[in-house]
Scaffold this active site. Structure first.
Site, PDB file in Angstrom:
ATOM      1  N   CYS A   2       1.322   5.918  -6.033  1.00 41.99           N
ATOM      2  CA  CYS A   2       1.300   6.884  -6.709  1.00 41.99           C
ATOM      3  C   CYS A   2       0.107   8.316  -6.428  1.00 41.99           C
ATOM      4  O   CYS A   2      -0.751   8.061  -6.043  1.00 41.99           O
ATOM      5  CB  CYS A   2       0.775   6.778  -7.969  1.00 41.99           C
ATOM      6  SG  CYS A   2       2.653   6.027  -8.769  1.00 41.99           S
ATOM      7  N   ARG A  27       2.367   8.291   1.218  1.00 44.36           N
ATOM      8  CA  ARG A  27       1.929   7.473  -0.327  1.00 44.36           C
ATOM      9  C   ARG A  27       2.342   6.326  -0.402  1.00 44.36           C
ATOM     10  O   ARG A  27       2.783   5.382  -0.970  1.00 44.36           O
ATOM     11  CB  ARG A  27       1.386   7.602  -0.729  1.00 44.36           C
ATOM     12  CG  ARG A  27      -0.191   8.674  -0.636  1.00 44.36           C
ATOM     13  CD  ARG A  27      -1.038   9.033  -2.186  1.00 44.36           C
ATOM     14  NE  ARG A  27      -1.528   7.904  -2.949  1.00 44.36           N
ATOM     15  CZ  ARG A  27      -3.179   7.427  -2.427  1.00 44.36           C
ATOM     16  NH1 ARG A  27      -3.584   7.545  -1.304  1.00 44.36           N
ATOM     17  NH2 ARG A  27      -3.495   6.239  -2.896  1.00 44.36           N
ATOM     18  N   TRP A  75       5.282   5.909  -7.462  1.00 44.08           N
ATOM     19  CA  TRP A  75       5.817   4.582  -7.804  1.00 44.08           C
ATOM     20  C   TRP A  75       6.501   3.443  -8.183  1.00 44.08           C
ATOM     21  O   TRP A  75       5.457   3.164  -8.810  1.00 44.08           O
ATOM     22  CB  TRP A  75       5.149   4.334  -6.076  1.00 44.08           C
ATOM     23  CG  TRP A  75       5.297   2.684  -5.400  1.00 44.08           C
ATOM     24  CD1 TRP A  75       6.579   3.490  -3.193  1.00 44.08           C
ATOM     25  CD2 TRP A  75       5.392   1.864  -5.277  1.00 44.08           C
ATOM     26  NE1 TRP A  75       6.669   2.180  -3.788  1.00 44.08           N
ATOM     27  CE2 TRP A  75       6.490   1.271  -4.143  1.00 44.08           C
ATOM     28  CE3 TRP A  75       5.610   0.610  -6.578  1.00 44.08           C
ATOM     29  CZ2 TRP A  75       6.406  -0.197  -3.900  1.00 44.08           C
ATOM     30  CZ3 TRP A  75       4.863  -0.580  -6.505  1.00 44.08           C
ATOM     31  CH2 TRP A  75       5.635  -1.266  -5.001  1.00 44.08           C
ATOM     32  N   ASN A 101      -2.197   6.584 -11.989  1.00 42.17           N
ATOM     33  CA  ASN A 101      -2.443   5.633 -10.374  1.00 42.17           C
ATOM     34  C   ASN A 101      -2.855   3.865 -10.773  1.00 42.17           C
ATOM     35  O   ASN A 101      -3.795   3.754 -10.993  1.00 42.17           O
ATOM     36  CB  ASN A 101      -2.972   6.070  -9.181  1.00 42.17           C
ATOM     37  CG  ASN A 101      -2.196   5.533  -8.205  1.00 42.17           C
ATOM     38  OD1 ASN A 101      -1.421   4.266  -8.128  1.00 42.17           O
ATOM     39  ND2 ASN A 101      -3.012   5.337  -6.650  1.00 42.17           N
ATOM     40  N   GLY A 102      -1.809   3.168 -11.022  1.00 37.61           N
ATOM     41  CA  GLY A 102      -2.734   1.739 -11.385  1.00 37.61           C
ATOM     42  C   GLY A 102      -1.585   1.637 -12.022  1.00 37.61           C
ATOM     43  O   GLY A 102      -0.399   2.335 -12.259  1.00 37.61           O
ATOM     44  N   GLU A 488       3.981  -8.028  14.510  1.00 38.17           N
ATOM     45  CA  GLU A 488       4.247  -6.507  14.457  1.00 38.17           C
ATOM     46  C   GLU A 488       5.514  -5.616  14.373  1.00 38.17           C
ATOM     47  O   GLU A 488       5.899  -5.020  14.050  1.00 38.17           O
ATOM     48  CB  GLU A 488       3.072  -5.735  15.165  1.00 38.17           C
ATOM     49  CG  GLU A 488       2.592  -4.181  15.095  1.00 38.17           C
ATOM     50  CD  GLU A 488       2.676  -4.121  13.647  1.00 38.17           C
ATOM     51  OE1 GLU A 488       2.130  -3.013  12.929  1.00 38.17           O
ATOM     52  OE2 GLU A 488       2.477  -4.922  12.675  1.00 38.17           O
ATOM     53  N   LYS A 492       7.807  -3.072  11.988  1.00 37.12           N
ATOM     54  CA  LYS A 492       7.858  -2.055  12.406  1.00 37.12           C
ATOM     55  C   LYS A 492       9.673  -1.770  12.172  1.00 37.12           C
ATOM     56  O   LYS A 492       9.709  -0.975  11.840  1.00 37.12           O
ATOM     57  CB  LYS A 492       7.713  -1.243  13.983  1.00 37.12           C
ATOM     58  CG  LYS A 492       6.241  -1.413  13.668  1.00 37.12           C
ATOM     59  CD  LYS A 492       5.569   0.219  12.683  1.00 37.12           C
ATOM     60  CE  LYS A 492       4.503  -0.417  12.137  1.00 37.12           C
ATOM     61  NZ  LYS A 492       4.255  -1.790  11.230  1.00 37.12           N
ATOM     62  N   GLU A 495      10.777  -1.996   8.679  1.00 35.92           N
ATOM     63  CA  GLU A 495       9.862  -0.554   7.721  1.00 35.92           C
ATOM     64  C   GLU A 495      10.840  -0.013   7.595  1.00 35.92           C
ATOM     65  O   GLU A 495      11.279   0.565   6.310  1.00 35.92           O
ATOM     66  CB  GLU A 495       8.392  -1.021   7.962  1.00 35.92           C
ATOM     67  CG  GLU A 495       7.416  -1.951   8.085  1.00 35.92           C
ATOM     68  CD  GLU A 495       6.040  -1.573   8.133  1.00 35.92           C
ATOM     69  OE1 GLU A 495       5.235  -1.825   7.381  1.00 35.92           O
ATOM     70  OE2 GLU A 495       6.176  -0.780   9.351  1.00 35.92           O
ATOM     71  N   HIS A 511      12.922 -24.744  17.822  1.00 34.00           N
ATOM     72  CA  HIS A 511      12.735 -25.416  16.913  1.00 34.00           C
ATOM     73  C   HIS A 511      13.155 -24.783  15.535  1.00 34.00           C
ATOM     74  O   HIS A 511      12.512 -24.683  14.376  1.00 34.00           O
ATOM     75  CB  HIS A 511      11.521 -26.009  16.552  1.00 34.00           C
ATOM     76  CG  HIS A 511      11.159 -25.836  17.825  1.00 34.00           C
ATOM     77  ND1 HIS A 511      10.684 -27.326  17.676  1.00 34.00           N
ATOM     78  CD2 HIS A 511       9.690 -26.208  18.531  1.00 34.00           C
ATOM     79  CE1 HIS A 511      10.014 -27.809  18.716  1.00 34.00           C
ATOM     80  NE2 HIS A 511       9.262 -26.525  19.293  1.00 34.00           N
ATOM     81  N   LYS A 610       2.070   4.058   1.952  1.00 36.00           N
ATOM     82  CA  LYS A 610       0.773   3.819   2.467  1.00 36.00           C
ATOM     83  C   LYS A 610      -0.426   3.016   1.946  1.00 36.00           C
ATOM     84  O   LYS A 610      -0.655   2.857   2.908  1.00 36.00           O
ATOM     85  CB  LYS A 610       0.681   5.502   2.999  1.00 36.00           C
ATOM     86  CG  LYS A 610      -0.419   5.276   4.546  1.00 36.00           C
ATOM     87  CD  LYS A 610       0.111   5.465   5.688  1.00 36.00           C
ATOM     88  CE  LYS A 610       0.165   4.522   6.551  1.00 36.00           C
ATOM     89  NZ  LYS A 610       0.316   4.602   7.712  1.00 36.00           N
TER      90      LYS A 610
END
Length: 615
Positions: A2, A27, A75, A101-102, A488, A492, A495, A511, A610
């Site tokens: 948030c 964020r 969020w 926030n939290g 990575e 990306k 995401e 495998h 973020k």
């Protein structure tokens, strides 16, 4: 997660809050709201959706006048994203209003008790429970708002950054922090409150960052008053001069922050090693390492803890430290490390990596390591962040603000810092010859220029993206130093384009994953001429024989892979240990273009944040 913005002063609060919320959109959020005091009443507007939706609703439905206000981007944790669950939240009397926030972990038991006392609740949030708890304490104990906030927070379990306003105290905002970041901007007879400094950077470059379990009473015409929440002890503000500038948090002519940050990497890498890498003197100068060199040299092992992209940086660092400095390294997800009862001793060095410096799981891992006697070193990008304050020593990456949710320059600058540390230790331990050490320093100096060359493939990569933008799945393969780059690259793509993608060591393909290969499966293979090249070529032949589509990232001048691959992207030649700084560039660009062509929001991908400040 948030975003929090608040203002109290002589300006109109509304435009400051709205602009601040827009700057905090990176964020991640699903709803937004604002509360303004016009001298008579609180005007509140909130809505599911974006800050642009809030702006329209506010200007259509409420008075936006007033020089005191608080704003929020949420969020969702407790309760689905909707207008009712959005912040700010009123207390039952309508006199108190809060943004948060939290997570309040014991909110259900508090809510049950408050219901018994006659309180009612409109939302499903833990935040509405908290503001009513503050109101109950205020009435029961007959105390002012600041004291009520302090007493209430001593009853809650969890994490929070809050800002609270009382209509009966129209010249005051009370803020508090535990686990979630909160900064106070110090202006000329005005104060700003925000999750980071970006919302107020054009108004002041002086800020106070609250420590955990600190609260502040912000009043017009008076100095801020800081107290410790647990014991009411007086705390003294440490006013920091901010280094951020406004241009760094604007798009600068690019269509998206992500693209801007991809193209900023040559400068970001240069800024990260500037003043540290002194090739002409055959020297690496890093205060955080120099002052604690014995801790690293005598360590039994290095433990790296991180999340997301930073965890993948840690995997690259594992190769670098073990290869160059010959120190054993373990790389851990911070979220798993703290819960698995790990063996930690005072002979261990723990390196915590985080772009924001506020990652909750990483902070918890730091606390656990310190409790067990380990020396803790932080690598982060944000000056004054929690990780910077909680670690024994550390190094900043100097990447500049990274606004795009999907990290790009954080990855390359973190690798740069960790490469410098590994080289410093290798020199001290004598595990590299003078000639090898000098060669590394010289080559690292050339990396920004070589990244610029890699960026010149953008147009060709855009054409490749057009071919594969509708693929439902994708595989990424790499060996050695470039196995973490494959991970990575897959991250990306997931995401920002929402395509399912997986990264594997190239040898692991047979495998299991080879069963997925057919003519519709794109496979991105990192096949530089350093490190296991012939083995990777064999892996490519295995894919080709099963009609898989091959996109190969190769060293300039490659001939062999060009004969096999459907598409080839070239990067300049460099030392094997430094190849991840180059091979990651085309994978970032490929993800960006595919996501854009699919109509995705590349800067604010769905469900992501973020700065992940809750578990």
């Amino acid at each position: 997660m948030c975003g929090i913005v608040g203002y109290i002063g002589h300006r109109e609060a509304y435009p400051i809050i709205i602009k601040g919320l827009e700057r905090l959109e990176y964020r991640g959020y699903d709803s937004a709201g604002v509360a303004l005091f016009d001298g008579d009443k609180i005007n509140l507007a909130k809505t599911k959706g974006k800050v642009s939706d809030l702006k329209k609703k506010s200007e259509d439905t409420i008075s936006t006048k007033g020089s005191i206000g608080i704003g929020h981007t949420r969020w969702a944790t407790h309760g689905v994203p909707n207008d009712v669950n959005s912040h700010p939240h009123y207390s039952n009397s309508g006199e108190l209003v809060i943004i948060h926030n939290g997570i309040i972990e014991n909110y259900e038991s508090i809510k049950t008790e408050l219901i018994k006392r006659g309180y009612t609740f409109e939302s499903d949030t833990d935040t509405e429970v908290l503001i009513n708890l503050i109101e109950e304490v205020q009435k029961k104990e007959n105390v002012k708002l600041g004291k009520a906030v302090q007493l209430a927070l001593n009853e809650v379990v969890g994490a929070y950054a809050i800002a609270v306003f009382d209509i009966k105290k129209p010249d005051e905002i009370v803020v508090a922090k535990l686990g979630s970041p909160l900064a106070i901007g110090m202006g000329d007879n005005e104060f700003f409150v925000a999750s980071d400094a970006s919302p107020f950077i054009e108004f002041t470059n002086n800020a106070v960052y609250l420590e955990d379990e600190e609260m502040a009473i912000i009043r017009l015409g008076k100095e801020i008053k800081l107290r410790k929440i647990k014991n009411d002890a007086v705390a003294y503000p440490n006013i920091l001069e901010l280094q951020m500038n406004l241009e760094e948090i604007e798009k600068g002519g690019y269509d998206h922050f992500m693209l801007k940050e991809i193209y900023e990497q040559p400068r970001a890498i240069l800024d990260t090693y500037r003043g540290r890498l002194l090739a002409d003197q055959k020297l690496i100068k890093m205060a955080g390492i120099d002052e604690h060199l014995d801790k690293f040299v005598n360590a039994n092992r290095i433990i790296i803890v991180a999340c997301g992209t930073s965890w993948r940086t840690g995997l690259v660092a594992e190769y670098i430290f073990e290869d160059l400095a010959r120190i054993p390294v373990e790389v851990e997800y911070a979220s798993e490390f703290r819960y698995r009862n790990p063996v930690i001793t005072d002979k261990d060095v723990l390196i915590a990596i985080s772009q924001s410096g506020e990652t909750a799981d990483t902070l918890a891992a730091i606390k656990l390591a310190k409790e067990n006697g380990a020396f803790v070193f932080g690598v982060c990008n944000v000056v004054g962040s929690s990780i910077a304050r909680e670690t024994n020593a550390g190094a900043y990456t100097h990447a500049g603000p990274e606004i795009g949710v999907a990290s790009t320059k954080a990855f390359t600058t973190q690798i740069t810092v960790l490469s410098l540390i590994a080289l410093k230790l290798a020199q001290e331990k004598g595990s590299l010859t003078d000639e090898q050490f000098t060669s590394f320093l010289t080559e690292l100096e050339y990396i920004p220029t070589k990244v610029e060359v890699a960026l010149q493939s953008n147009d060709a990569i855009e054409k490749i993206a057009e071919v594969y933008k509708d693929s439902p799945n994708c595989l990424y393969l790499g060996r050695g130093y470039n196995f973490p780059v494959a991970l990575e690259g897959a991250l990306k793509l997931k995401e920002i384009s929402y395509i399912h993608a997986e990264g594997y060591p190239a040898a692991e393909m047979k495998h299991g994953p080879i069963a997925l290969i057919d003519e519709s499966m794109p496979v991105i293979v990192i096949a530089t001429n350093k490190g296991h090249y012939e083995k990777v070529v064999s892996n490519i032949q295995e894919i080709k024989s099963r009609k898989g589509k091959i996109i190969a990232v190769v060293t300039e001048g490659d001939v062999q892979v060009k004969e096999l691959a459907d598409h080839v992207i070239e990067v300049p030649e460099t030392l094997e240990a430094l190849t991840p700084l180059l091979t990651t560039i085309p994978l970032q660009l490929l993800s960006y273009h595919i996501a854009l062509m699919r109509g995705c929001n590349v800067d604010q991908p769905r469900n992501l944040a973020k700065s992940v400040t809750v578990e």
